[in-house]
Scaffold this motif. Structure first.
Motif, PDB file in Angstrom:
ATOM      1  N   LEU A  97      40.736  44.629  50.531  1.00  0.00           N
ATOM      2  CA  LEU A  97      41.026  44.626  49.097  1.00  0.00           C
ATOM      3  C   LEU A  97      41.177  43.201  48.579  1.00  0.00           C
ATOM      4  O   LEU A  97      40.713  42.878  47.489  1.00  0.00           O
ATOM      5  CB  LEU A  97      42.293  45.439  48.823  1.00  0.00           C
ATOM      6  CG  LEU A  97      42.625  45.737  47.387  1.00  0.00           C
ATOM      7  CD1 LEU A  97      41.482  46.483  46.716  1.00  0.00           C
ATOM      8  CD2 LEU A  97      43.888  46.552  47.309  1.00  0.00           C
ATOM      9  N   VAL A 155      37.653  41.736  48.282  1.00  0.00           N
ATOM     10  CA  VAL A 155      36.923  42.316  47.152  1.00  0.00           C
ATOM     11  C   VAL A 155      37.450  41.767  45.829  1.00  0.00           C
ATOM     12  O   VAL A 155      36.679  41.372  44.952  1.00  0.00           O
ATOM     13  CB  VAL A 155      36.991  43.849  47.182  1.00  0.00           C
ATOM     14  CG1 VAL A 155      36.446  44.453  45.901  1.00  0.00           C
ATOM     15  CG2 VAL A 155      36.228  44.381  48.376  1.00  0.00           C
ATOM     16  N   THR A 156      38.765  41.729  45.653  1.00  0.00           N
ATOM     17  CA  THR A 156      39.313  41.221  44.395  1.00  0.00           C
ATOM     18  C   THR A 156      39.078  39.722  44.253  1.00  0.00           C
ATOM     19  O   THR A 156      38.883  39.228  43.149  1.00  0.00           O
ATOM     20  CB  THR A 156      40.813  41.540  44.263  1.00  0.00           C
ATOM     21  OG1 THR A 156      41.500  41.027  45.398  1.00  0.00           O
ATOM     22  CG2 THR A 156      41.045  43.016  44.126  1.00  0.00           C
ATOM     23  N   THR A 197      35.565  39.039  42.924  1.00  0.00           N
ATOM     24  CA  THR A 197      35.350  39.295  41.498  1.00  0.00           C
ATOM     25  C   THR A 197      35.756  38.095  40.644  1.00  0.00           C
ATOM     26  O   THR A 197      35.396  38.023  39.475  1.00  0.00           O
ATOM     27  CB  THR A 197      36.127  40.533  41.022  1.00  0.00           C
ATOM     28  OG1 THR A 197      37.524  40.329  41.244  1.00  0.00           O
ATOM     29  CG2 THR A 197      35.657  41.775  41.748  1.00  0.00           C
ATOM     30  N   ALA A 254      34.337  47.038  33.481  1.00  0.00           N
ATOM     31  CA  ALA A 254      34.338  47.082  34.943  1.00  0.00           C
ATOM     32  C   ALA A 254      35.515  46.287  35.506  1.00  0.00           C
ATOM     33  O   ALA A 254      36.174  46.729  36.460  1.00  0.00           O
ATOM     34  CB  ALA A 254      33.023  46.548  35.485  1.00  0.00           C
ATOM     35  N   ALA A 255      35.807  45.133  34.940  1.00  0.00           N
ATOM     36  CA  ALA A 255      36.935  44.323  35.402  1.00  0.00           C
ATOM     37  C   ALA A 255      38.254  45.056  35.181  1.00  0.00           C
ATOM     38  O   ALA A 255      39.128  45.056  36.052  1.00  0.00           O
ATOM     39  CB  ALA A 255      36.947  42.983  34.678  1.00  0.00           C
ATOM     40  N   GLY A 286      38.607  48.263  35.074  1.00  0.00           N
ATOM     41  CA  GLY A 286      38.628  49.355  36.052  1.00  0.00           C
ATOM     42  C   GLY A 286      39.040  48.868  37.429  1.00  0.00           C
ATOM     43  O   GLY A 286      39.807  49.538  38.129  1.00  0.00           O
ATOM     44  N   LEU A 287      38.541  47.711  37.841  1.00  0.00           N
ATOM     45  CA  LEU A 287      38.924  47.141  39.128  1.00  0.00           C
ATOM     46  C   LEU A 287      40.405  46.793  39.169  1.00  0.00           C
ATOM     47  O   LEU A 287      41.077  47.034  40.169  1.00  0.00           O
ATOM     48  CB  LEU A 287      38.093  45.901  39.428  1.00  0.00           C
ATOM     49  CG  LEU A 287      36.670  46.147  39.895  1.00  0.00           C
ATOM     50  CD1 LEU A 287      35.925  44.825  40.015  1.00  0.00           C
ATOM     51  CD2 LEU A 287      36.667  46.870  41.224  1.00  0.00           C
ATOM     52  N   LEU A 332      42.273  49.982  39.546  1.00  0.00           N
ATOM     53  CA  LEU A 332      42.148  50.475  40.920  1.00  0.00           C
ATOM     54  C   LEU A 332      43.070  49.716  41.858  1.00  0.00           C
ATOM     55  O   LEU A 332      43.736  50.310  42.711  1.00  0.00           O
ATOM     56  CB  LEU A 332      40.695  50.362  41.383  1.00  0.00           C
ATOM     57  CG  LEU A 332      40.408  50.817  42.807  1.00  0.00           C
ATOM     58  CD1 LEU A 332      40.646  52.321  42.926  1.00  0.00           C
ATOM     59  CD2 LEU A 332      38.972  50.482  43.176  1.00  0.00           C
ATOM     60  N   VAL A 333      43.139  48.414  41.701  1.00  0.00           N
ATOM     61  CA  VAL A 333      44.018  47.594  42.539  1.00  0.00           C
ATOM     62  C   VAL A 333      45.476  47.987  42.321  1.00  0.00           C
ATOM     63  O   VAL A 333      46.229  48.150  43.280  1.00  0.00           O
ATOM     64  CB  VAL A 333      43.811  46.088  42.245  1.00  0.00           C
ATOM     65  CG1 VAL A 333      44.887  45.242  42.883  1.00  0.00           C
ATOM     66  CG2 VAL A 333      42.442  45.653  42.737  1.00  0.00           C
TER      67      VAL A 333
END
Length: 53
Positions: free
Chosen positions: A5, A8-9, A12, A39-40, A42-43, A46-47
């Motif tokens: 995670l 991935v973060t 971005t 999208a950002a 949403g990420l 999610l985090v």
């Protein structure tokens, strides 16, 4: 999972290269610019959601 995670973060946050006039303070926007912000968001959601478990 946390290291994945983090990777991935972190990925971005890489700098975005675009021609002049784009970005938050640019002269014009495209639909894909707005989609990128969606999208950002949403990420980020999610985090936050995954961090509560």
């Amino acid at each position: 999972m946390k290291s994945l995670l983090t990777i991935v973060t972190g990925a971005t946050a890489l700098p975005v290269l675009a021609h002049e006039g784009h970005g938050l303070f640019g002269a014009h926007w495209h639909a894909t610019d707005a989609l990128g912000f969606v999208a950002a968001a949403g990420l980020i959601g999610l985090v936050v959601w995954l961090s509560k478990k």
